[in-house]
Design a protein around this motif. Structure first.
Motif, PDB file in Angstrom:
ATOM      1  N   THR A  69      -6.295 -95.681-130.189  1.00 23.02           N
ATOM      2  CA  THR A  69      -5.175 -95.197-129.402  1.00 23.02           C
ATOM      3  C   THR A  69      -4.370 -96.414-128.981  1.00 23.02           C
ATOM      4  O   THR A  69      -4.919 -97.381-128.458  1.00 23.02           O
ATOM      5  N   HIS A  84     -12.033 -93.674-130.883  1.00 27.35           N
ATOM      6  CA  HIS A  84     -12.697 -92.639-131.669  1.00 27.35           C
ATOM      7  C   HIS A  84     -12.999 -93.181-133.062  1.00 27.35           C
ATOM      8  O   HIS A  84     -12.660 -94.327-133.387  1.00 27.35           O
ATOM      9  N   THR A 124      -2.832 -85.670-122.912  1.00 26.53           N
ATOM     10  CA  THR A 124      -3.638 -84.754-123.722  1.00 26.53           C
ATOM     11  C   THR A 124      -2.798 -83.592-124.226  1.00 26.53           C
ATOM     12  O   THR A 124      -2.888 -83.189-125.394  1.00 26.53           O
ATOM     13  N   ALA A 128      -2.036 -82.719-128.094  1.00 24.67           N
ATOM     14  CA  ALA A 128      -2.380 -81.414-128.678  1.00 24.67           C
ATOM     15  C   ALA A 128      -1.156 -80.789-129.343  1.00 24.67           C
ATOM     16  O   ALA A 128      -1.246 -80.220-130.446  1.00 24.67           O
ATOM     17  N   VAL A 171      -8.626 -83.424-136.241  1.00 24.01           N
ATOM     18  CA  VAL A 171      -8.370 -83.365-134.801  1.00 24.01           C
ATOM     19  C   VAL A 171      -9.666 -83.097-134.041  1.00 24.01           C
ATOM     20  O   VAL A 171      -9.950 -83.718-133.005  1.00 24.01           O
ATOM     21  N   VAL A 172     -10.469 -82.160-134.565  1.00 26.06           N
ATOM     22  CA  VAL A 172     -11.750 -81.859-133.913  1.00 26.06           C
ATOM     23  C   VAL A 172     -12.655 -83.098-133.940  1.00 26.06           C
ATOM     24  O   VAL A 172     -13.309 -83.426-132.942  1.00 26.06           O
ATOM     25  N   THR A 174     -11.715 -86.154-134.004  1.00 25.62           N
ATOM     26  CA  THR A 174     -11.190 -87.102-133.014  1.00 25.62           C
ATOM     27  C   THR A 174     -11.661 -86.730-131.615  1.00 25.62           C
ATOM     28  O   THR A 174     -12.072 -87.589-130.829  1.00 25.62           O
ATOM     29  N   SER A 175     -11.603 -85.437-131.301  1.00 25.15           N
ATOM     30  CA  SER A 175     -12.029 -84.983-129.974  1.00 25.15           C
ATOM     31  C   SER A 175     -13.523 -85.203-129.761  1.00 25.15           C
ATOM     32  O   SER A 175     -13.957 -85.659-128.698  1.00 25.15           O
ATOM     33  N   PHE A 178     -14.388 -88.926-129.471  1.00 27.92           N
ATOM     34  CA  PHE A 178     -13.613 -89.672-128.472  1.00 27.92           C
ATOM     35  C   PHE A 178     -14.549 -90.289-127.453  1.00 27.92           C
ATOM     36  O   PHE A 178     -15.437 -89.636-126.914  1.00 27.92           O
TER      37      PHE A 178
END
Length: 549
Positions: A69, A84, A124, A128, A171-172, A174-175, A178
């Motif tokens: 990030t 991540h 956030t 998203a 994306v999942v 990454t989450s 994280f």
């Protein structure tokens, strides 16, 4: 019943192979076209705008092998976090700053705490939204590319659906991967061009050098302010319960170091400066007189002598109203109980490499044991308030302090190093590089030879006021002569501190201190009684009578 001939069987197998190869080719080409279309689609995704306190920023998610990030702070630099492991780069670019809001934020008692609560939600939500746009644009790009290439609606829909699924998985991932703790490890990188380049210090005018000093000091101040602004969002250190200590060392006559200290103090509100020696290089009267600048710094200054610092330098520093020279004793400054001892060697006429003069190893070891005994005696007399940290110029003979104090600060090596739980003793040992770029001890030579100058380095230490335990530190690296660059790397200390334990073989010897080297608390050894080199690598510079005051 008809039986197939061998030729017919071979023909059937060839047809099956052709159909299989055709399917593989079909899938491969479709995937490649879909990927290319998805990439084009993602490239067209607009950044998502978000307001973070006084900052207006844009958030953008991009496929990338560098999983991080990044907050871009044009035109000065960027702050990055290793957050991540998924192949996604989350990029936030500052587009503008509302000056009125920024001023209100800095002067408000609750501004930063409120921003800490609202900023993560805003970022956030923006991330998203941008992830959704990535999925839609990637699907549209993949679907259109496949549809226009193969003229098959079903194939285009499958490509678009698979692309959405792939983006969703990224994306999942990454989450899921994280790491919130990574926000405690920000790194700032920046470069200011158009800086005065001093190719030859000997020929540079005073005006050029003064201009460079002020430019560097101003830039450090600007970067510090930006760093604090970015740092206040994720790090969450309880600033009201922290003691901020700046560790400097090996200034070697470079006046830039004091400019840097002053600027860092104005931006970070430093509670204490600790200097672990070699503030001068030869001990001449001219050098000694320059040390009065310490008294102009609006912050307490604690000093232990290095192997280049003579009694005159120590006396000049001790004259300053804000300074404390520590010699085999424990002092309390800014709420910290600090033990320290000066270097037992005196090599003012030695200008060797960063490893320094190697003679006097036994004297160094004895000096460490003497300070260790002083700490042990103090702790026995004050069991509820033991020593918090120790200061020693040279880190190469650690035995006398290992297991006797939680933290030791040193210099001498001209390079920075952090050794947690050194030798399993529970003692953390922090060595900082040269805050003066080792100016008068080899720092000018690389510039004159056309090489990169030595960096100016310092370290910011954050102590918990209630426990006096180190909780985090910032390594600060500034470009040396001719460069104006700043890198700030924050590190968080482990949540649990190991128990102090003297390593096997590091116990105090029966007779650790030669009688002639015993340091009386607060006094130190006279220069003539310190260990001196027998074959100096360079002569003591001549000083005219007119230069003495």
């Amino acid at each position: 019943m008809t039986t197939k001939t061998a030729s017919e069987e071979d023909s059937a197998q060839r047809r099956r192979r052709r159909r299989r190869n055709a399917r593989i080719l079909h899938v491969t080409t479709t995937a490649l076209v879909a990927i290319l279309g998805a990439i084009v689609g993602i490239m067209l995704v607009p950044a998502t705008r978000v307001d973070i306190g006084p900052l207006t920023a844009s958030v953008h998610l991009k496929p990338s092998l560098s999983s991080e990030t990044v907050m871009l702070l044009p035109p000065v630099g960027e702050v990055s976090f290793d957050t991540h492991t998924a192949p996604v780069r989350i990029e936030a670019r500052v587009q503008g700053v509302d000056i009125a809001k920024a001023e209100a934020l800095f002067y408000s008692d609750t501004g930063f705490s409120e921003l800490t609560e609202t900023a993560p939600e805003a970022i956030t939500a923006a991330a998203a939204k941008n992830a959704t746009l990535n999925a839609l644009f990637a699907a549209a790009g993949a679907g259109l590319a496949v549809g226009l290439t193969f003229r098959r609606v079903r194939r285009a829909l499958v490509a678009g659906g698979c692309t959405v699924a792939l983006v969703g998985v990224s994306v999942v991932a990454t989450s899921v991967t994280f790491k919130p703790e990574s926000l405690y490890q920000p790194k700032f990188d920046g470069l200011l061009s158009q800086a005065t380049y001093i190719a030859d210090l000997g020929q540079a005018t005073a005006a050029d050098y003064q201009s460079y000093r002020s430019t560097l000091a101003e830039f450090v101040g600007q970067v510090s302010a930006l760093y604090i602004a970015a740092d206040s969002l994720p790090v969450g250190l309880d600033q009201e319960n922290l003691l901020t200590v700046l560790h400097v060392s090996d200034i070697h006559d470079n006046p830039q170091a004091y400019d840097v200290i002053e600027q860092l103090n104005s931006q970070f509100a430093i509670d204490l400066v600790i200097d672990t020696g070699d503030i001068v290089s030869w001990g001449t009267p001219v050098e000694t007189q320059q040390l009065s600048v310490i008294g102009e710094l609006d912050v307490p200054y604690v000093f232990v002598a290095g192997n280049h610092d003579g009694a005159a330098a120590e006396a000049k520093i001790a004259e300053q109203p804000n300074a404390t020279v520590v010699q085999n004793e424990v002092v309390t400054v800014a709420g910290l109980r600090i033990a320290g001892i000066g270097d037992p060697r005196f090599a003012a006429d030695d200008d060797s490499d960063a490893g320094g003069w190697e003679a006097g190893t036994e004297a160094m070891a004895a000096s460490g044991f003497q300070l260790g005994d002083t700490i042990t005696a103090y702790d026995e007399e004050h069991p509820e308030a033991p020593v918090d940290l120790a200061l020693m110029h040279d880190p190469t003979q650690p035995q006398g302090l290992e297991g006797r104090v939680p933290l030791v600060l040193s210099g001498h090596m001209h390079t920075s190093k952090v050794e947690l739980d050194r030798d399993g003793s529970g003692t953390d040992w922090f060595t900082v590089g040269s805050t003066g770029g080792a100016l008068a001890s080899g720092g000018v030579a690389p510039v004159l030879q056309g090489d990169d100058p030595l960096d100016l380095t310092a370290r910011m230490l954050y102590f918990d006021k209630s426990t006096r335990r180190l909780v985090a530190y910032d390594d600060i690296v500034m470009g040396g002569l001719g460069l104006v660059s700043v890198s700030i790397q924050r590190s968080q200390m482990p949540p649990e501190a190991p128990e102090l334990e003297v390593p096997e073989g590091a116990e105090t010897p029966e007779a650790p201190i030669p009688e002639e080297q015993e340091v009386e608390p607060g006094e130190g050894l006279p220069d003539e009684e310190r260990v001196t080199p027998t074959a100096p690598s360079s002569p003591l510079p001549e000083v005219s009578d007119g230069g003495e005051e």
